[in-house]
Design a protein around this motif. Structure first.
Motif, PDB file in Angstrom:
ATOM      1  N   VAL A 128     -28.353  53.609 -15.467  1.00 38.63           N
ATOM      2  CA  VAL A 128     -28.957  53.141 -16.710  1.00 38.63           C
ATOM      3  C   VAL A 128     -28.427  51.759 -17.099  1.00 38.63           C
ATOM      4  O   VAL A 128     -29.143  50.945 -17.687  1.00 38.63           O
ATOM      5  CB  VAL A 128     -28.696  54.161 -17.836  1.00 38.63           C
ATOM      6  CG1 VAL A 128     -29.198  53.652 -19.175  1.00 38.63           C
ATOM      7  CG2 VAL A 128     -29.369  55.489 -17.503  1.00 38.63           C
ATOM      8  N   LEU A 129     -27.177  51.465 -16.759  1.00 38.11           N
ATOM      9  CA  LEU A 129     -26.597  50.179 -17.123  1.00 38.11           C
ATOM     10  C   LEU A 129     -27.354  49.030 -16.463  1.00 38.11           C
ATOM     11  O   LEU A 129     -27.727  49.113 -15.291  1.00 38.11           O
ATOM     12  CB  LEU A 129     -25.131  50.126 -16.690  1.00 38.11           C
ATOM     13  CG  LEU A 129     -24.126  50.965 -17.474  1.00 38.11           C
ATOM     14  CD1 LEU A 129     -22.747  50.861 -16.832  1.00 38.11           C
ATOM     15  CD2 LEU A 129     -24.068  50.505 -18.925  1.00 38.11           C
ATOM     16  N   PRO A 130     -27.584  47.925 -17.180  1.00 43.80           N
ATOM     17  CA  PRO A 130     -28.202  46.750 -16.548  1.00 43.80           C
ATOM     18  C   PRO A 130     -27.335  46.219 -15.408  1.00 43.80           C
ATOM     19  O   PRO A 130     -26.106  46.368 -15.423  1.00 43.80           O
ATOM     20  CB  PRO A 130     -28.292  45.735 -17.699  1.00 43.80           C
ATOM     21  CG  PRO A 130     -28.237  46.560 -18.946  1.00 43.80           C
ATOM     22  CD  PRO A 130     -27.371  47.750 -18.615  1.00 43.80           C
ATOM     23  N   GLY A 131     -27.976  45.601 -14.427  1.00 45.51           N
ATOM     24  CA  GLY A 131     -27.251  45.112 -13.256  1.00 45.51           C
ATOM     25  C   GLY A 131     -26.172  44.099 -13.598  1.00 45.51           C
ATOM     26  O   GLY A 131     -25.075  44.119 -13.027  1.00 45.51           O
ATOM     27  N   VAL A 132     -26.450  43.199 -14.534  1.00 39.66           N
ATOM     28  CA  VAL A 132     -25.469  42.187 -14.914  1.00 39.66           C
ATOM     29  C   VAL A 132     -24.255  42.833 -15.567  1.00 39.66           C
ATOM     30  O   VAL A 132     -23.107  42.452 -15.298  1.00 39.66           O
ATOM     31  CB  VAL A 132     -26.119  41.147 -15.854  1.00 39.66           C
ATOM     32  CG1 VAL A 132     -25.076  40.169 -16.372  1.00 39.66           C
ATOM     33  CG2 VAL A 132     -27.224  40.389 -15.132  1.00 39.66           C
ATOM     34  N   VAL A 133     -24.485  43.814 -16.423  1.00 40.39           N
ATOM     35  CA  VAL A 133     -23.377  44.505 -17.086  1.00 40.39           C
ATOM     36  C   VAL A 133     -22.513  45.227 -16.047  1.00 40.39           C
ATOM     37  O   VAL A 133     -21.276  45.190 -16.108  1.00 40.39           O
ATOM     38  CB  VAL A 133     -23.919  45.501 -18.136  1.00 40.39           C
ATOM     39  CG1 VAL A 133     -22.795  46.329 -18.728  1.00 40.39           C
ATOM     40  CG2 VAL A 133     -24.664  44.754 -19.228  1.00 40.39           C
ATOM     41  N   THR A 134     -23.152  45.892 -15.109  1.00 38.25           N
ATOM     42  CA  THR A 134     -22.406  46.576 -14.042  1.00 38.25           C
ATOM     43  C   THR A 134     -21.581  45.598 -13.232  1.00 38.25           C
ATOM     44  O   THR A 134     -20.413  45.859 -12.900  1.00 38.25           O
ATOM     45  CB  THR A 134     -23.379  47.330 -13.121  1.00 38.25           C
ATOM     46  OG1 THR A 134     -24.164  48.241 -13.896  1.00 38.25           O
ATOM     47  CG2 THR A 134     -22.625  48.098 -12.049  1.00 38.25           C
ATOM     48  N   ALA A 135     -22.170  44.454 -12.890  1.00 36.98           N
ATOM     49  CA  ALA A 135     -21.453  43.454 -12.105  1.00 36.98           C
ATOM     50  C   ALA A 135     -20.246  42.911 -12.869  1.00 36.98           C
ATOM     51  O   ALA A 135     -19.162  42.737 -12.296  1.00 36.98           O
ATOM     52  CB  ALA A 135     -22.402  42.318 -11.721  1.00 36.98           C
ATOM     53  N   LEU A 136     -20.408  42.640 -14.165  1.00 42.88           N
ATOM     54  CA  LEU A 136     -19.280  42.159 -14.973  1.00 42.88           C
ATOM     55  C   LEU A 136     -18.192  43.219 -15.082  1.00 42.88           C
ATOM     56  O   LEU A 136     -16.994  42.901 -15.049  1.00 42.88           O
ATOM     57  CB  LEU A 136     -19.778  41.769 -16.365  1.00 42.88           C
ATOM     58  CG  LEU A 136     -20.632  40.501 -16.448  1.00 42.88           C
ATOM     59  CD1 LEU A 136     -21.209  40.343 -17.848  1.00 42.88           C
ATOM     60  CD2 LEU A 136     -19.820  39.272 -16.046  1.00 42.88           C
ATOM     61  N   LEU A 137     -18.603  44.472 -15.208  1.00 42.36           N
ATOM     62  CA  LEU A 137     -17.640  45.574 -15.280  1.00 42.36           C
ATOM     63  C   LEU A 137     -16.794  45.646 -14.012  1.00 42.36           C
ATOM     64  O   LEU A 137     -15.556  45.729 -14.075  1.00 42.36           O
ATOM     65  CB  LEU A 137     -18.381  46.889 -15.509  1.00 42.36           C
ATOM     66  CG  LEU A 137     -17.542  48.166 -15.469  1.00 42.36           C
ATOM     67  CD1 LEU A 137     -16.533  48.174 -16.589  1.00 42.36           C
ATOM     68  CD2 LEU A 137     -18.445  49.397 -15.547  1.00 42.36           C
TER      69      LEU A 137
END
Length: 306
Positions: A128-137
Motif C-alpha cells: 500500500v505504501l507509495p514507492g517513493v516512501v518505501t524507497a526513503l524508508l
C-alpha cells in the motif's frame, strides 16, 4: 412460393441491415477508446522513435538527423551492456523472490489461524505504501550510522563494522533487490491467496485418502491447479519490475559506479540529467521491444484462459 417463404425472404434484408447497424454502433462506441489509446500510447512511441534518429543537446537544441547512429553506438558501448546485465539481474531476482515469498505467505494465510484478518492487513502494508516512501524508508534503514539494518547485524555479531550497503558496488544491487521484494511480495500474495481458495477441495481429499502427505498434495494437486495464475503473475510482475523506477532512483540513483542502473533510470539520466534526448529515446525503444515480448506472452496467456 408460399406465404412463409415470402416472409422469410423479406425478413433477411432487415436482419442483415440490423446486423450491419449493430456493428457500426459497436465501432462507434469503441472508437473513442481506440483514439485515446492511440493518442496516449502509440503517438508518443512514434515520436520517441523519431527522436532516437536525431541528436539533440542543451547546447545545440536544434535536432540533427543521425539515422541509426545512436543504436550502433549503443551496441558498442559498455554502459549499454552493463544496463542490460543490471536489468536482467534486477528483474529476475525481484520476480523470483517476490513470487516465492508471496506464495509462502499465501499458503500460511490460507490456514485457519487466530487473528488472520489482522495479519493479512499488516502484510499488505508494504504494497500500500507509495514507492517513493518505501524507497526513503529503506534508504534510512540502510544508513551506515543510524540504520536499523546495521544495528541488527552488529548486535547479532554477523558483521564487525557498519557497512554502507547502498554505497558499495558489491552490495548496492542486493540491497535494492531486498527492498523491492519487501515492497512487492504482498501483490503476489493476494493473487496466490485467491488462487489457493479456488483449489478443488475434493481433489485434495482424494489425494489425502490415497496416502499423499501435505507436501505431495501441494506439489501434485495445488500447484497444477494454480499453474495458469502463477504464469500470469510471473509475466505481470516481470513487466512491473522491469519498469520499476522509484526504488532504484531514490535509493542509489543508479550508483555507485552505475552498478544499479537499469533501463528506466538510465533513460531518465540520459534525457533529463544530461540532455541527450536522442540517446535516451534509443534506450527507450530498446526497452519497449524487450517488454513487448513479455506483453505478448501475457496476452497469449489471457486468451488461452478465456
Amino acid at each position: 412460393m408460399t406465404t412463409q417463404s415470402l416472409a422469410t425472404k423479406h425478413r433477411q434484408p432487415r436482419k442483415a441491415r440490423g446486423l450491419g447497424s449493430g456493428r457500426g454502433l459497436a465501432l462507434l462506441f469503441v472508437a473513442p477508446s481506440v483514439l485515446l489509446v492511440g493518442l496516449l500510447m502509440y503517438t508518443p512511441m512514434v515520436q520517441a522513435f523519431i527522436e532516437s534518429l536525431h541528436a539533440t543537446a542543451f547546447l545545440s537544441p536544434q535536432p540533427e538527423f543521425v539515422g541509426l547512429e545512436h543504436y550502433r553506438n549503443m551496441l558498442r558501448d559498455d554502459t549499454f551492456w552493463r544496463v542490460v546485465r543490471n536489468s536482467v539481474t534486477w528483474t529476475l531476482a525481484v520476480v523470483l523472490f517476490q513470487n516465492l515469498l508471496g506464495l509462502a505467505s499465501a499458503v500460511l494465510l490460507n490456514q485457519n489461524l487466530p487473528g488472520q484478518g489482522v495479519v493479512r492487513t499488516l502484510v499488505l502494508l508494504p504494497w500500500v505504501l507509495p514507492g517513493v516512501v518505501t524507497a526513503l524508508l529503506w534508504r534510512f534503514m540502510y544508513d551506515p550510522q543510524l540504520g536499523l539494518v546495521n544495528s541488527l547485524l552488529l548486535s547479532s555479531g554477523l558483521i564487525n563494522s557498519a557497512t554502507g550497503w547502498l554505497a558499495e558496488p558489491n552490495t548496492a544491487m542486493a540491497a535494492v533487490i531486498l527492498a523491492a521484494v519487501w515492497k512487492g511480495f504482498p501483490f503476489s500474495m493476494v493473487i496466490f491467496l485467491a488462487a489457493l481458495q479456488g483449489v478443488d477441495e475434493q481433489q485434495l481429499e482424494a489425494a489425502q485418502l490415497d496416502g499423499a502427505n501435505p507436501w505431495q498434495r501441494f506439489i501434485h494437486v495445488t500447484i497444477p491447479s494454480m499453474s495458469a495464475i502463477i504464469r500470469l503473475n510471473l509475466l505481470l510482475t516481470t513487466i512491473f519490475t522491469f519498469n520499476y523506477f522509484d526504488m532504484i532512483w531514490v535509493t542509489t540513483r543508479g550508483g555507485p559506479l552505475d552498478s544499479t542502473h537499469i533501463f528506466p533510470t538510465e533513460i531518465f539520466e540520459l534525457g533529463f540529467g544530461q540532455g541527450r534526448f536522442g540517446e535516451a529515446a534509443a534506450y527507450g525503444i530498446v526497452s519497449v521491444l524487450l517488454l513487448a515480448a513479455f506483453a505478448i506472452l501475457y496476452l497469449r496467456e489471457l486468451t488461452q484462459d478465456a
